[in-house]
Design a protein around this motif. Structure first.
Motif, mmCIF file in Angstrom:
data_model
loop_
_atom_site.group_PDB
_atom_site.id
_atom_site.type_symbol
_atom_site.label_atom_id
_atom_site.label_comp_id
_atom_site.label_asym_id
_atom_site.label_seq_id
_atom_site.Cartn_x
_atom_site.Cartn_y
_atom_site.Cartn_z
ATOM 1 N N MET A 52 0.982 -1.198 -0.095
ATOM 2 C CA MET A 52 0.025 0.048 -0.079
ATOM 3 C C MET A 52 0.791 1.195 0.318
ATOM 4 O O MET A 52 1.900 1.593 0.926
ATOM 5 N N SER A 53 0.483 1.896 -0.913
ATOM 6 C CA SER A 53 0.650 3.555 -0.824
ATOM 7 C C SER A 53 0.394 4.674 -0.516
ATOM 8 O O SER A 53 -0.977 4.426 -0.771
ATOM 9 N N GLY A 54 0.858 5.512 0.584
ATOM 10 C CA GLY A 54 -0.613 6.543 0.985
ATOM 11 C C GLY A 54 -1.056 6.490 2.771
ATOM 12 O O GLY A 54 -0.743 5.367 3.114
ATOM 13 N N ARG A 55 -2.129 7.345 2.648
ATOM 14 C CA ARG A 55 -2.668 7.368 4.106
ATOM 15 C C ARG A 55 -4.318 6.530 3.743
ATOM 16 O O ARG A 55 -5.326 7.018 2.918
ATOM 17 N N ALA A 56 -4.403 5.949 4.855
ATOM 18 C CA ALA A 56 -5.822 4.579 4.856
ATOM 19 C C ALA A 56 -6.357 5.044 6.106
ATOM 20 O O ALA A 56 -6.027 4.734 6.882
ATOM 21 N N THR A 57 -7.873 5.089 5.303
ATOM 22 C CA THR A 57 -8.645 5.393 7.042
ATOM 23 C C THR A 57 -9.468 3.916 7.399
ATOM 24 O O THR A 57 -9.566 3.433 6.119
ATOM 25 N N GLU A 58 -9.628 2.961 8.019
ATOM 26 C CA GLU A 58 -9.387 1.958 8.473
ATOM 27 C C GLU A 58 -11.266 2.169 9.068
ATOM 28 O O GLU A 58 -11.422 2.461 10.183
ATOM 29 N N TYR A 59 -11.842 0.623 8.347
ATOM 30 C CA TYR A 59 -13.202 0.520 9.221
ATOM 31 C C TYR A 59 -13.065 -1.164 9.617
ATOM 32 O O TYR A 59 -13.266 -1.675 8.457
ATOM 33 N N VAL A 60 -13.686 -1.736 10.781
ATOM 34 C CA VAL A 60 -13.568 -2.733 10.991
ATOM 35 C C VAL A 60 -15.093 -2.874 10.761
ATOM 36 O O VAL A 60 -15.889 -2.826 11.991
ATOM 37 N N ARG A 61 -15.636 -4.363 9.826
ATOM 38 C CA ARG A 61 -17.091 -4.517 10.325
ATOM 39 C C ARG A 61 -17.077 -6.409 10.125
ATOM 40 O O ARG A 61 -15.836 -6.797 9.968
#
Length: 135
Positions: A52-61
């Motif tokens: 992965m490159s860059g920033r990610a926001t994460e959400y767990v479901r």
């Protein structure tokens, strides 16, 4: 070996994988409809390493069968780019087909949660249909 890169709309977040997808499918579950803002999600699964490159926001479901899925999306433009299943992050990743921006990408072979498919959505006859998730 073939490398594929998928990215968000603004280009800040991207993911690179090697090889061909192990499968391409569409999901009509209500969660995918809400998550994508569309009437289904189209995903390509890849085995092995990814970067992965860059920033990610994460959400767990938590899925219907108890598995936890970690979705990554761009905190700038909001594009949902990829997700992993907890415990399998190093072996498998699912990427939104639209994030490849490639009209020649392989078509789907499976349709899951077809019981929630909008009745006016047609699928190619070659797609295997599952009323829910077969896993």
């Amino acid at each position: 070996m073939t490398h594929r890169t998928a990215s968000c709309d603004c280009g800040q977040l991207s993911i690179t994988v090697e090889g061909e997808p192990r499968g391409v499918g569409v999901c009509h579950c209500l969660s995918c409809q809400r998550r994508t803002g569309s009437i289904f999600a189209t995903l390509a699964g890849f085995r092995g390493a990814w970067s992965m490159s860059g920033r990610a926001t994460e959400y767990v479901r938590t899925g219907d069968q108890g598995a936890k899925f970690r979705f990554r999306f761009c905190p700038v433009c909001g594009s949902n780019v990829f997700h992993t299943e907890e415990g399998f992050e190093d072996r498998s990743v699912s990427i939104s087909v639209g994030s490849f921006a490639d009209p020649t990408f392989p078509p789907p072979s499976d349709s899951v949660y077809d019981s929630r498919r909008h009745p006016w959505v047609g699928l190619p006859e070659t797609v295997q249909v599952w009323d829910k998730d077969p896993d």
